[in-house]
Motif scaffolding. Structure first.
Motif, PDB file in Angstrom:
ATOM      1  N   LEU A 208       0.979  -1.207   0.052  1.00  0.00           N
ATOM      2  CA  LEU A 208      -0.193  -0.037   0.049  1.00  0.00           C
ATOM      3  C   LEU A 208       0.770   1.273   0.019  1.00  0.00           C
ATOM      4  N   GLU A 209       1.158   1.781  -1.252  1.00  0.00           N
ATOM      5  CA  GLU A 209       2.338   2.777  -1.223  1.00  0.00           C
ATOM      6  C   GLU A 209       1.900   4.162  -0.663  1.00  0.00           C
ATOM      7  N   ASN A 210       0.553   4.581  -0.807  1.00  0.00           N
ATOM      8  CA  ASN A 210       0.055   5.719  -0.349  1.00  0.00           C
ATOM      9  C   ASN A 210      -0.380   5.650   1.179  1.00  0.00           C
ATOM     10  N   THR A 211       0.450   6.378   2.049  1.00  0.00           N
ATOM     11  CA  THR A 211       0.134   6.403   3.487  1.00  0.00           C
ATOM     12  C   THR A 211       0.471   7.868   3.838  1.00  0.00           C
ATOM     13  N   ALA A 212      -0.349   8.152   4.945  1.00  0.00           N
ATOM     14  CA  ALA A 212      -0.280   9.374   5.525  1.00  0.00           C
ATOM     15  C   ALA A 212      -0.435   9.275   7.201  1.00  0.00           C
ATOM     16  N   ASN A 213       0.370   9.787   7.632  1.00  0.00           N
ATOM     17  CA  ASN A 213       0.409   9.932   9.259  1.00  0.00           C
ATOM     18  C   ASN A 213      -0.347  11.265   9.586  1.00  0.00           C
ATOM     19  N   THR A 214      -1.623  11.218   9.966  1.00  0.00           N
ATOM     20  CA  THR A 214      -2.322  12.232  10.207  1.00  0.00           C
ATOM     21  C   THR A 214      -2.088  13.212  11.564  1.00  0.00           C
ATOM     22  N   ALA A 215      -1.270  12.452  12.349  1.00  0.00           N
ATOM     23  CA  ALA A 215      -0.643  13.315  13.358  1.00  0.00           C
ATOM     24  C   ALA A 215       0.373  14.065  13.087  1.00  0.00           C
ATOM     25  N   LYS A 216       1.070  14.117  11.738  1.00  0.00           N
ATOM     26  CA  LYS A 216       2.019  14.942  11.341  1.00  0.00           C
ATOM     27  C   LYS A 216       1.512  15.797  10.077  1.00  0.00           C
ATOM     28  N   GLU A 217       0.537  15.053   9.413  1.00  0.00           N
ATOM     29  CA  GLU A 217       0.208  15.805   8.110  1.00  0.00           C
ATOM     30  C   GLU A 217      -1.493  16.212   8.245  1.00  0.00           C
ATOM     31  N   SER A 218      -1.785  17.267   7.822  1.00  0.00           N
ATOM     32  CA  SER A 218      -3.502  17.420   7.928  1.00  0.00           C
ATOM     33  C   SER A 218      -3.897  16.510   7.220  1.00  0.00           C
ATOM     34  N   PHE A 219      -5.147  16.078   7.219  1.00  0.00           N
ATOM     35  CA  PHE A 219      -6.184  15.084   6.580  1.00  0.00           C
ATOM     36  C   PHE A 219      -6.111  15.690   5.076  1.00  0.00           C
ATOM     37  N   GLU A 220      -6.403  16.985   5.138  1.00  0.00           N
ATOM     38  CA  GLU A 220      -6.641  17.710   3.896  1.00  0.00           C
ATOM     39  C   GLU A 220      -5.242  17.817   2.922  1.00  0.00           C
ATOM     40  N   ASP A 221      -4.379  18.111   3.495  1.00  0.00           N
ATOM     41  CA  ASP A 221      -2.843  18.041   2.995  1.00  0.00           C
ATOM     42  C   ASP A 221      -2.804  16.598   2.378  1.00  0.00           C
ATOM     43  N   ALA A 222      -2.891  15.771   2.840  1.00  0.00           N
ATOM     44  CA  ALA A 222      -2.720  14.449   2.353  1.00  0.00           C
ATOM     45  C   ALA A 222      -3.537  13.976   1.297  1.00  0.00           C
ATOM     46  N   VAL A 223      -4.696  14.321   1.436  1.00  0.00           N
ATOM     47  CA  VAL A 223      -5.594  14.137   0.402  1.00  0.00           C
ATOM     48  C   VAL A 223      -5.107  14.835  -0.792  1.00  0.00           C
ATOM     49  N   LYS A 224      -4.882  16.158  -0.847  1.00  0.00           N
ATOM     50  CA  LYS A 224      -4.275  17.041  -1.834  1.00  0.00           C
ATOM     51  C   LYS A 224      -2.939  16.318  -2.440  1.00  0.00           C
ATOM     52  N   ARG A 225      -2.159  15.833  -1.551  1.00  0.00           N
ATOM     53  CA  ARG A 225      -0.677  15.294  -2.039  1.00  0.00           C
ATOM     54  C   ARG A 225      -1.005  13.933  -2.868  1.00  0.00           C
ATOM     55  N   VAL A 226      -1.932  13.281  -2.468  1.00  0.00           N
ATOM     56  CA  VAL A 226      -1.997  11.955  -3.049  1.00  0.00           C
ATOM     57  C   VAL A 226      -3.187  11.830  -4.062  1.00  0.00           C
ATOM     58  N   PHE A 227      -4.160  12.785  -4.094  1.00  0.00           N
ATOM     59  CA  PHE A 227      -5.114  12.668  -5.318  1.00  0.00           C
ATOM     60  C   PHE A 227      -5.225  13.999  -5.909  1.00  0.00           C
ATOM     61  N   GLY A 228      -4.168  14.923  -5.564  1.00  0.00           N
ATOM     62  CA  GLY A 228      -4.283  16.127  -6.343  1.00  0.00           C
ATOM     63  C   GLY A 228      -5.932  16.991  -6.265  1.00  0.00           C
ATOM     64  N   ASP A 229      -6.269  17.292  -7.483  1.00  0.00           N
ATOM     65  CA  ASP A 229      -7.391  17.848  -7.590  1.00  0.00           C
ATOM     66  C   ASP A 229      -8.654  16.852  -7.650  1.00  0.00           C
ATOM     67  N   GLU A 230      -8.330  15.626  -7.979  1.00  0.00           N
ATOM     68  CA  GLU A 230      -9.252  14.470  -7.995  1.00  0.00           C
ATOM     69  C   GLU A 230     -10.109  14.582  -6.782  1.00  0.00           C
ATOM     70  N   GLY A 231      -9.646  14.504  -5.801  1.00  0.00           N
ATOM     71  CA  GLY A 231     -10.454  14.191  -4.363  1.00  0.00           C
ATOM     72  C   GLY A 231     -10.460  12.743  -4.273  1.00  0.00           C
ATOM     73  N   PHE A 232     -11.530  12.276  -3.359  1.00  0.00           N
ATOM     74  CA  PHE A 232     -11.782  10.679  -3.072  1.00  0.00           C
ATOM     75  C   PHE A 232     -13.243  10.604  -3.226  1.00  0.00           C
ATOM     76  N   GLN A 233     -13.642   9.331  -3.755  1.00  0.00           N
ATOM     77  CA  GLN A 233     -14.928   9.165  -4.187  1.00  0.00           C
ATOM     78  C   GLN A 233     -15.759   7.894  -3.030  1.00  0.00           C
ATOM     79  N   CYS A 234     -14.871   7.557  -2.446  1.00  0.00           N
ATOM     80  CA  CYS A 234     -15.248   6.500  -1.658  1.00  0.00           C
ATOM     81  C   CYS A 234     -14.465   6.466  -0.273  1.00  0.00           C
ATOM     82  N   ALA A 235     -14.950   5.797   0.953  1.00  0.00           N
ATOM     83  CA  ALA A 235     -13.943   5.732   2.240  1.00  0.00           C
ATOM     84  C   ALA A 235     -14.331   4.434   3.077  1.00  0.00           C
ATOM     85  N   PHE A 236     -13.458   4.120   3.670  1.00  0.00           N
ATOM     86  CA  PHE A 236     -13.665   2.984   4.743  1.00  0.00           C
ATOM     87  C   PHE A 236     -13.190   3.665   6.122  1.00  0.00           C
TER      88      PHE A 236
END
Ligand SMILES: NC(=O)c1ccc[n+]([C@@H]2O[C@H](COP(=O)([O-])OP(=O)(O)OC[C@H]3O[C@@H](n4cnc5c(N)ncnc54)[C@H](O)[C@@H]3O)[C@@H](O)[C@H]2O)c1
Ligand SMILES: [Zn+2]
Ligand SMILES: [Zn+2]
Length: 345
Positions: A208-236
């Motif tokens: 699972l190559e895309n990881t984010a430690n949300t204690a160190k990086e904000s959730f919003e920044d991580a989303v932007k870093r990994v998905f760019g402007d596409e955002g995310f369409q599903c979550a668990f």
């Protein structure tokens, strides 16, 4: 044979009991030799006296890798020598959910290892309708992890992930396997979050190559870093943490699904105004169906699921108490702890 029983919280004792024998099998029954048992979060709750639906004593063990020793005369699904495991769900077969093909939410569901005796003993009998014949090249450890794999596969099938950007919050064993299953089902990109670098390191080891430690990086920044402007369409949601469900509801693309896999010990707050306006669906996910186990076997066999990095500690059968001590003292480092019954009779 020796049977391990949780007599009371924090106390497993060992008892000599008669072993089940091939000659006593009913026509539809299978005698298994248990090789490995995995310990999971729910087992830990039982050991701590924190499981709401368990009375003591209880025989644990619901995730296991076994060998078929003998079969009743009507059994065709497996033969002696096969590697196997079995679903631990005992259902009524008569209630609404059972009749509608959803026995995982049977009104009278009992789970072996919790409300019914589990497999913490060298020999164990199961009926044919719950048996899973496993790919012969899988190890007994890999087969013992098929149960949490089936949890991940069931959850990942509760919505359509194909071609979507997906976030999984929580990188414990279950979150990891949900994310792997989502990837295996053809998601476009999967981001898994946690607050533990160790758990995220394990996720990367599993592919699972895309990881984010949300204690160190904000959730919003991580989303932007990994998905760019596409955002995310599903979550668990697999952490059971309030902040995760808050972040998911606030940031997921409108019209998307959030599958709740975690058991929240404290009832979380969810912004229903946003849920409503954005047409977000919250979907539950409970254990698995037989077909999820079959898919788990297939995905383990073809390498889409990589479970080897998840086994972090191993203990002998007589070391059951020590295994739990280890889990209590090293919670973050312990992912899947394995109990080895190969030396027992
Ligand atoms: N629905 C089902 O059928 C089913 C089956 C098994 C387990 N579960 C549930 O799934 C959940 C996960 O199980 P597990 O064994 O992986 O547990 P776990 O405790 O190992 O994993 C939870 C993870 O969430 C992480 N976390 C904590 N705060 C976080 C945050 N703010 N953001 C992101 N991650 C955070 C933790 O560090 C941990 O790695 C549990 O609630 C368990 O009860 C559900
Ligand atoms: Zn489990
Ligand atoms: Zn039922």
């Amino acid at each position: 044979m020796i049977q391990a029983r949780v007599i009371k919280p924090h106390d497993i004792e060992f008892f000599e009991v008669p072993a089940p024998e091939a000659k006593d099998l009913k026509d539809n029954e299978i005698l298994l030799r248990i090789h490995k048992i995995g310990v999971c979060g729910s087992d830990i709750h039982v050991m701590h006296g924190q499981h709401p639906f368990v009375t003591y004593p209880v025989i644990q063990g619901h995730e296991y890798g076994a060998e078929v020793v003998a079969v009743g005369k009507d059994v065709t699904a497996v033969r002696p020598g096969d590697k196997a495991t079995a679903r631990p769900q005992l259902v009524c077969g008569e209630c609404g959910p059972c009749r509608n093909g959803r026995p995982n939410v049977c009104e009278k569901l009992r789970v072996q290892g919790f409300q019914a005796p589990g497999c913490a003993q060298p020999y164990f009998v199961v009926p044919e309708d719950r048996i899973i014949r496993c790919a012969p090249h899988l190890s007994y450890e890999q087969i013992a992890i098929m149960e949490p794999c089936a949890v991940g596969i069931h959850a990942s099938g509760r919505t359509d992930v194909k071609g979507k950007n997906v976030i999984v919050t929580g990188a414990g064993t279950i979150g990891n396997l949900v994310a792997q299953a989502v990837k295996g089902r053809g998601a476009k990109k999967v981001l898994i979050t946690d607050v533990s670098d160790l758990r995220l390191e394990k996720a990367r080891e599993c592919g699972l190559e895309n990881t984010a430690n949300t204690a160190k990086e904000s959730f919003e920044d991580a989303v932007k870093r990994v998905f760019g402007d596409e955002g995310f369409q599903c979550a668990f949601e697999v952490s059971g943490v309030q902040k995760c469900i808050t972040d998911l509801v606030a940031n997921i693309e409108k019209g998307s699904d959030i599958v709740i896999v975690a058991v929240f010990s404290k009832n979380p707050e969810v912004n229903l105004a946003v849920l409503d306006e954005h047409e977000i669906r919250l979907i539950g996910s409970m254990m698995y169906l037989h077909e999820d186990y079959l898919l788990a076997d297939g995905m383990l066999a073809d390498g889409r699921l990589n479970v080897d990095p998840l086994v972090t500690q191993r203990f002998g059968f007589k070391e059951y108490n020590e295994a739990y001590d280890c889990i209590d003292n090293h919670r973050e480092e312990c992912m899947k702890v394995m109990i080895d019954l190969e030396a027992t009779e």
